[in-house]
Design a protein around this motif. Structure first.
Motif, PDB file in Angstrom:
ATOM      1  N   PRO A  43       1.022  -1.155   0.064  1.00  0.00           N
ATOM      2  CA  PRO A  43      -0.047  -0.004  -0.037  1.00  0.00           C
ATOM      3  C   PRO A  43       0.916   1.286   0.114  1.00  0.00           C
ATOM      4  CG  PRO A  43      -1.040  -1.500   1.638  1.00  0.00           C
ATOM      5  CD  PRO A  43       0.500  -2.320   0.932  1.00  0.00           C
ATOM      6  N   GLU A  44       1.938   1.487   0.636  1.00  0.00           N
ATOM      7  CA  GLU A  44       2.728   2.744   0.981  1.00  0.00           C
ATOM      8  C   GLU A  44       3.311   2.843  -0.631  1.00  0.00           C
ATOM      9  OE1 GLU A  44       5.136   2.333   4.228  1.00  0.00           O
ATOM     10  OE2 GLU A  44       3.785   2.948   5.594  1.00  0.00           O
ATOM     11  N   SER A  45       3.844   1.790  -0.978  1.00  0.00           N
ATOM     12  CA  SER A  45       4.727   1.950  -2.422  1.00  0.00           C
ATOM     13  C   SER A  45       3.520   2.312  -3.369  1.00  0.00           C
ATOM     14  CB  SER A  45       5.422   0.605  -2.544  1.00  0.00           C
ATOM     15  OG  SER A  45       6.178   0.227  -1.619  1.00  0.00           O
ATOM     16  N   ALA A  46       2.446   1.769  -3.417  1.00  0.00           N
ATOM     17  CA  ALA A  46       1.615   2.049  -4.515  1.00  0.00           C
ATOM     18  C   ALA A  46       1.076   3.413  -4.408  1.00  0.00           C
ATOM     19  CB  ALA A  46       0.304   1.120  -4.155  1.00  0.00           C
ATOM     20  N   ALA A  47       1.113   4.030  -3.104  1.00  0.00           N
ATOM     21  CA  ALA A  47       0.500   5.334  -2.837  1.00  0.00           C
ATOM     22  C   ALA A  47       1.629   6.390  -3.243  1.00  0.00           C
ATOM     23  CB  ALA A  47       0.533   5.563  -1.196  1.00  0.00           C
ATOM     24  N   GLN A  48       2.739   6.009  -3.616  1.00  0.00           N
ATOM     25  CA  GLN A  48       3.768   6.860  -4.317  1.00  0.00           C
ATOM     26  C   GLN A  48       3.547   6.816  -5.697  1.00  0.00           C
ATOM     27  OE1 GLN A  48       5.715   8.937  -2.782  1.00  0.00           O
ATOM     28  NE2 GLN A  48       4.778   8.051  -0.899  1.00  0.00           N
ATOM     29  N   ILE A  49       3.270   5.838  -6.358  1.00  0.00           N
ATOM     30  CA  ILE A  49       3.324   5.688  -7.675  1.00  0.00           C
ATOM     31  C   ILE A  49       1.989   6.093  -8.505  1.00  0.00           C
ATOM     32  CG2 ILE A  49       3.326   3.773  -9.649  1.00  0.00           C
ATOM     33  CD1 ILE A  49       6.040   4.481  -8.097  1.00  0.00           C
ATOM     34  N   GLN A  77      -6.790  -4.401 -12.209  1.00  0.00           N
ATOM     35  CA  GLN A  77      -6.454  -5.577 -11.510  1.00  0.00           C
ATOM     36  C   GLN A  77      -6.354  -5.130  -9.879  1.00  0.00           C
ATOM     37  OE1 GLN A  77      -2.997  -7.570 -12.515  1.00  0.00           O
ATOM     38  NE2 GLN A  77      -2.684  -8.960 -10.533  1.00  0.00           N
ATOM     39  N   LEU A  78      -5.512  -3.816  -9.960  1.00  0.00           N
ATOM     40  CA  LEU A  78      -5.277  -3.114  -8.624  1.00  0.00           C
ATOM     41  C   LEU A  78      -6.460  -2.965  -7.876  1.00  0.00           C
ATOM     42  CD1 LEU A  78      -3.026  -1.650  -6.993  1.00  0.00           C
ATOM     43  CD2 LEU A  78      -4.069   0.367  -8.045  1.00  0.00           C
ATOM     44  N   LEU A  79      -7.553  -2.462  -8.507  1.00  0.00           N
ATOM     45  CA  LEU A  79      -8.847  -1.750  -8.109  1.00  0.00           C
ATOM     46  C   LEU A  79      -9.700  -2.924  -7.602  1.00  0.00           C
ATOM     47  CD1 LEU A  79      -9.495   1.321 -10.241  1.00  0.00           C
ATOM     48  CD2 LEU A  79      -8.870   1.190  -7.753  1.00  0.00           C
ATOM     49  N   VAL A  80      -9.613  -3.887  -8.213  1.00  0.00           N
ATOM     50  CA  VAL A  80     -10.643  -5.068  -7.991  1.00  0.00           C
ATOM     51  C   VAL A  80     -10.164  -6.214  -7.282  1.00  0.00           C
ATOM     52  CG1 VAL A  80     -12.139  -4.820 -10.012  1.00  0.00           C
ATOM     53  CG2 VAL A  80     -10.094  -6.536 -10.162  1.00  0.00           C
ATOM     54  N   GLY A  81      -8.812  -6.028  -6.951  1.00  0.00           N
ATOM     55  CA  GLY A  81      -7.981  -7.091  -6.284  1.00  0.00           C
ATOM     56  C   GLY A  81      -7.961  -7.218  -4.924  1.00  0.00           C
ATOM     57  N   TRP A  84      -7.531  -1.118  -0.673  1.00  0.00           N
ATOM     58  CA  TRP A  84      -6.216  -0.246  -0.786  1.00  0.00           C
ATOM     59  C   TRP A  84      -6.543   1.088  -0.098  1.00  0.00           C
ATOM     60  CZ3 TRP A  84      -1.660  -1.503  -2.895  1.00  0.00           C
ATOM     61  CH2 TRP A  84      -1.561  -2.780  -3.598  1.00  0.00           C
ATOM     62  N   PRO A  85      -5.562   1.686   0.299  1.00  0.00           N
ATOM     63  CA  PRO A  85      -5.979   3.299   0.835  1.00  0.00           C
ATOM     64  C   PRO A  85      -6.634   3.926   0.020  1.00  0.00           C
ATOM     65  CG  PRO A  85      -3.582   2.555   1.253  1.00  0.00           C
ATOM     66  CD  PRO A  85      -4.251   1.490   0.278  1.00  0.00           C
ATOM     67  N   PRO A  86      -7.509   4.943   0.472  1.00  0.00           N
ATOM     68  CA  PRO A  86      -8.446   5.643  -0.294  1.00  0.00           C
ATOM     69  C   PRO A  86      -7.676   6.536  -1.585  1.00  0.00           C
ATOM     70  CG  PRO A  86      -9.049   5.811   1.882  1.00  0.00           C
ATOM     71  CD  PRO A  86      -7.989   5.052   2.062  1.00  0.00           C
ATOM     72  N   SER A  87      -6.593   6.927  -1.066  1.00  0.00           N
ATOM     73  CA  SER A  87      -5.567   7.670  -1.986  1.00  0.00           C
ATOM     74  C   SER A  87      -5.188   6.843  -3.036  1.00  0.00           C
ATOM     75  CB  SER A  87      -4.407   8.295  -1.315  1.00  0.00           C
ATOM     76  OG  SER A  87      -3.625   7.437  -0.907  1.00  0.00           O
ATOM     77  N   VAL A  88      -4.963   5.832  -2.864  1.00  0.00           N
ATOM     78  CA  VAL A  88      -4.453   4.786  -3.987  1.00  0.00           C
ATOM     79  C   VAL A  88      -5.627   4.607  -4.983  1.00  0.00           C
ATOM     80  CG1 VAL A  88      -3.587   2.492  -4.690  1.00  0.00           C
ATOM     81  CG2 VAL A  88      -2.715   3.730  -2.763  1.00  0.00           C
ATOM     82  N   SER A  89      -6.757   4.119  -4.546  1.00  0.00           N
ATOM     83  CA  SER A  89      -8.039   3.851  -5.046  1.00  0.00           C
ATOM     84  C   SER A  89      -8.480   5.041  -5.910  1.00  0.00           C
ATOM     85  CB  SER A  89      -9.129   3.538  -4.385  1.00  0.00           C
ATOM     86  OG  SER A  89      -8.765   2.175  -3.461  1.00  0.00           O
ATOM     87  N   ALA A  90      -8.137   6.217  -5.389  1.00  0.00           N
ATOM     88  CA  ALA A  90      -8.918   7.439  -5.956  1.00  0.00           C
ATOM     89  C   ALA A  90      -7.868   7.901  -7.075  1.00  0.00           C
ATOM     90  CB  ALA A  90      -8.723   8.783  -4.865  1.00  0.00           C
TER      91      ALA A  90
END
Length: 289
Positions: A43-49, A77-81, A84-90
């Motif tokens: 989650p933290e890494s995805a929140a940066q990308i 795949q990310l969104l349905v899998g 995730w933190p709201p910031s990542v999904s948004a």
């Protein structure tokens, strides 16, 4: 561990590169690789990308390039899998919504299942995110020969769409939302979903009262005609829909609006509880047609 910390540090550095045209172009060329790495990140890494991809996706040329680079499947795949933190999904949803603006990318979005996460954004996102989701869904549902309307109805878009039309006042949401609903109601799956949606009648009546745009009024009247012929007569009568519909008979709108209103009134006439009210309000306008 150290791997996550490295990705986070790299992500922060890459985000700063977006301020420079050359850095932004180089990042755009790597957008596909960045997206494909996302499902395997924490989650933290995805929140940066994901914010990097969201910023990159805000230009029309970049949208086409990112679509061609294959960013859509890993984002879906990310969104349905998983959660995730709201910031990542948004941010991920923003990329899909931005790419949906390009007709060339729409078939890829539909094939990859992008409609389902956009429906989720419509249900649970902020008002701004909901409006972005409606605009994107309208683009996908409108895509010619791509099966967007059928995919949207099957993904359950109708109920959250009419709920948004009832409760949100954004002009963009109303315009794109009614256009999407009009297309959805032309399929059998969409008609059934519209008839089952609890907010359908009040949403259509709200739109009629809230807009001055003839095209949007026409779409709302068409939806009410569909509802009147699909078992929602009592709901329309109870919501004072008869009084609204007769306003669009002769003298109250364009020919198409009059026709949809007349079809709705004809559907209501099958319910005997409407007869007294229709005889009081509707006989004159109907005769005039």
């Amino acid at each position: 561990g150290g791997g996550a910390e490295l990705v986070i540090s790299a992500g922060r550095a890459l985000l700063r590169l977006l301020d420079e045209p050359r850095g932004k172009q180089e990042l755009l060329e790597e957008a596909g690789a960045l997206a494909k790495a996302l499902p395997d990140l924490g989650p933290e890494s995805a929140a940066q990308i994901t914010p990097i991809l969201a910023i990159l996706s805000r230009g029309s040329e970049a949208q086409l390039a990112m679509g061609a680079a294959g960013v859509v499947p890993p984002l879906v795949q990310l969104l349905v899998g998983g959660a995730w933190p709201p910031s990542v999904s948004a941010s991920a949803s923003e990329v899909l919504a931005n790419l949906a603006k390009q007709p060339e990318v729409a078939p890829s979005l539909i094939r990859s299942g992008a409609i389902a996460p956009l429906v989720h954004q419509l249900q649970d996102g902020s008002p701004a995110a909901q409006e972005a989701a409606v605009i994107a869904l309208n683009q996908l549902i409108s895509a010619p020969d791509a099966g967007g309307a059928e995919a949207g109805a099957s993904a359950g878009v109708v109920a959250p769409l009419v709920a948004a039309l009832r409760h949100h006042a954004g002009v963009g949401l109303r315009s794109h939302g009614m256009h999407a609903l009009d297309l959805l109601a032309k399929s059998e799956v969409g008609k059934r979903a519209l008839a089952d949606a609890a907010d359908a009648v009040p949403a259509c009546l709200h739109v009629l009262a809230a807009t001055d745009e003839a095209a949007i009024k026409e779409q709302a009247l068409a939806a009410l005609a569909c509802l009147a012929q699909s078992g929602r007569r009592a709901d329309i009568i109870a919501a004072r829909g008869v009084e609204t519909l007769v306003l669009f008979l002769p003298g109250g709108g364009g020919r198409s609006s009059q026709l949809h209103a007349a079809r709705a009134v004809a559907g209501l006439a099958d319910d005997t509880s409407s007869h007294v009210l229709l005889s009081k309000l509707g006989v004159g306008p109907l005769v005039a047609m």
